[in-house]
Scaffold this motif. Structure first.
Motif, PDB file in Angstrom:
ATOM      1  N   LEU A 262     -88.042 -17.420 -49.440  1.00 51.62           N
ATOM      2  CA  LEU A 262     -87.732 -18.428 -50.450  1.00 51.62           C
ATOM      3  C   LEU A 262     -88.397 -19.764 -50.146  1.00 51.62           C
ATOM      4  O   LEU A 262     -88.523 -20.620 -51.029  1.00 51.62           O
ATOM      5  N   ASP A 263     -88.823 -19.961 -48.893  1.00 49.01           N
ATOM      6  CA  ASP A 263     -89.512 -21.205 -48.526  1.00 49.01           C
ATOM      7  C   ASP A 263     -91.022 -21.114 -48.716  1.00 49.01           C
ATOM      8  O   ASP A 263     -91.762 -22.039 -48.372  1.00 49.01           O
TER       9      ASP A 263
ATOM     10  N   ALA B  42     -77.020  -9.402 -43.515  1.00 46.67           N
ATOM     11  CA  ALA B  42     -77.200 -10.852 -43.410  1.00 46.67           C
ATOM     12  C   ALA B  42     -78.569 -11.233 -42.860  1.00 46.67           C
ATOM     13  O   ALA B  42     -79.118 -12.283 -43.226  1.00 46.67           O
ATOM     14  N   THR B  43     -79.142 -10.419 -41.971  1.00 46.16           N
ATOM     15  CA  THR B  43     -80.405 -10.785 -41.318  1.00 46.16           C
ATOM     16  C   THR B  43     -81.540 -11.066 -42.301  1.00 46.16           C
ATOM     17  O   THR B  43     -82.228 -12.090 -42.172  1.00 46.16           O
ATOM     18  N   PRO B  44     -81.790 -10.214 -43.307  1.00 48.01           N
ATOM     19  CA  PRO B  44     -82.872 -10.545 -44.241  1.00 48.01           C
ATOM     20  C   PRO B  44     -82.604 -11.833 -45.012  1.00 48.01           C
ATOM     21  O   PRO B  44     -83.542 -12.576 -45.323  1.00 48.01           O
TER      22      PRO B  44
ATOM     23  N   ASP C  90     -84.558 -17.345 -45.702  1.00 54.12           N
ATOM     24  CA  ASP C  90     -84.142 -18.728 -45.944  1.00 54.12           C
ATOM     25  C   ASP C  90     -83.164 -18.860 -47.122  1.00 54.12           C
ATOM     26  O   ASP C  90     -83.202 -19.841 -47.874  1.00 54.12           O
ATOM     27  N   ALA C  91     -82.264 -17.889 -47.260  1.00 59.72           N
ATOM     28  CA  ALA C  91     -81.239 -17.968 -48.302  1.00 59.72           C
ATOM     29  C   ALA C  91     -80.177 -18.994 -47.910  1.00 59.72           C
ATOM     30  O   ALA C  91     -80.054 -19.377 -46.745  1.00 59.72           O
TER      31      ALA C  91
ATOM     32  N   VAL D 210     -75.715 -15.829 -47.226  1.00 60.81           N
ATOM     33  CA  VAL D 210     -75.693 -15.136 -45.931  1.00 60.81           C
ATOM     34  C   VAL D 210     -74.284 -14.661 -45.618  1.00 60.81           C
ATOM     35  O   VAL D 210     -74.071 -13.501 -45.224  1.00 60.81           O
ATOM     36  N   ASP D 211     -73.308 -15.543 -45.809  1.00 61.63           N
ATOM     37  CA  ASP D 211     -71.913 -15.197 -45.497  1.00 61.63           C
ATOM     38  C   ASP D 211     -71.410 -14.058 -46.378  1.00 61.63           C
ATOM     39  O   ASP D 211     -70.713 -13.144 -45.896  1.00 61.63           O
ATOM     40  N   ALA D 212     -71.741 -14.113 -47.669  1.00 70.07           N
ATOM     41  CA  ALA D 212     -71.282 -13.068 -48.596  1.00 70.07           C
ATOM     42  C   ALA D 212     -71.897 -11.716 -48.236  1.00 70.07           C
ATOM     43  O   ALA D 212     -71.225 -10.676 -48.286  1.00 70.07           O
TER      44      ALA D 212
END
Length: 348
Positions: free
Chosen positions: A80-81, A206-208, A213-214, A219-221
């Motif tokens: 995303l960056d 969560a790793t991807p 850059d989410a 990430v938590d969800a």
């Protein structure tokens, strides 16, 4: 969509990604000297496995980037960056850690079979198996270090992987402790399962998101998605240990009962007054007969313990699907929802 069509869709998605994961195994874990050590290290990875955890990672990446499944090179995936990230390396790291845990679990449990082949310590020897597991552990971090993600994101992914390994050890320690306790509460069992099994799914989901850059809430969800679906996976595994023939299971059916392992099934049965410790009379899994397992299953069915576990797994899957609301509505997200359903419907 019927259960059969959901399973077909999931298995097709897994199969398509498994081919790429298997190619990554050959590329990132080559057979080098000392050859016997690396043969043992690669043994379970090459023996098969559905590659569910890396599939979760790769689907999450596609869902976050909002791209059609299989349309982008996983080795050069758009973050995303604006940078390119090797999300395959992140996915493979989790599969390598999974193999490390299986090798050591089989040694601790003295299991002779894994994925339908002799366990690593049986195919080689205990010393080599321990070294192979340790080699996989360290190699997973080397692979994760090569994702090319932004430094802060790469560091966070490494931190999560290290925490996952610690929690797996904590969960394994609890599992061993439970074998020697007179009482274990269902919430304690679920805590153990989360640490021993579900954290790998949480990390895989969560790793991807971290590497790409989410936002933190995404990430938590996704971590919660992995925890809920991974816990459901383990509960279903406990059910399958009693209900699937040994030749399809890849290990002796009913072995959990012989080893006095507490599961949601046995905890519920104890609360119903069942003498769980007396359900089977065998000193080890090899001495367990199909007739003895059938009798135990009949008793557990009579008091509703197996259905109780199945219902808990269904509830967790519903939670995991709700966690995916953090993602865009696209094909990859839909496949993640189906995959969560598959985890509790699979029958080997």
């Amino acid at each position: 969509m019927t259960a059969d069509s959901t399973e077909e869709r999931v298995l097709a998605a897994v199969r398509e990604r498994r081919e790429q994961v298997n190619a990554a195994i050959d590329e990132d874990l080559p057979l080098v000297e000392p050859e016997r050590l690396w043969e043992a290290s690669r043994y379970l990875l090459k023996a098969g496995g559905k590659r569910l955890r890396p599939t979760v990672s790769l689907l999450v990446a596609e869902a976050i980037a909002d791209v059609p499944p299989l349309s982008v090179d996983y080795r050069q995936f758009p973050a995303l960056d604006g940078d390119d990230v090797d999300v395959m390396a992140g996915a493979l790291s989790l599969e390598v850690i999974q193999s490390f845990t299986l090798i050591h679990d089989d040694i601790m449990d003295d299991d002779t079979l894994r994925r339908g082949v002799p366990a690593v310590h049986e195919a080689y020897d205990v010393d080599t198996a321990i070294l192979a597991g340790d080699t996989l552990y360290s190699t997973a971090f080397e692979i994760m270090a090569e994702t090319g993600a932004a430094p802060e994101n790469g560091l966070e992914a490494m931190r999560m992987l290290a925490n996952t390994c610690t929690r797996i050890c904590e969960g394994q320690a609890l599992d061993v402790e439970f074998e020697h306790r007179t009482e274990v509460l269902p919430e304690e069992y679920l805590e153990m399962v989360e640490s021993k099994t579900a954290v790998l799914y949480g990390d895989a989901a969560a790793t991807p998101a971290i590497l790409l850059d989410a936002e933190d809430d995404v990430v938590d969800a996704l971590y919660d998605y992995g925890i809920h679906s991974g816990t459901a996976f383990q509960i279903q595994d406990d059910v399958l240990d009693l209900t699937v023939p040994s030749e399809r299971l890849g290990k002796q059916r009913g072995s959990d009962l012989v080893e006095n392992k507490e599961t949601l099934i046995t905890l519920h049965a104890r609360q119903q007054g069942v003498d769980v410790d007396g359900l089977v009379d065998a000193e080890d899994a090899d001495a367990l007969t199909d007739e003895a397992v059938e009798s135990a299953v009949e008793t557990l069915n009579e008091v509703g313990s197996i259905e109780y576990a199945r219902e808990k797994a269904r509830s967790l899957v519903a939670q995991s699907k709700a966690d995916l609301d953090a993602l865009p509505d696209n094909e990859a997200r839909s496949l993640l929802e189906d995959l969560a359903e598959y985890l509790i419907s699979r029958g080997y």
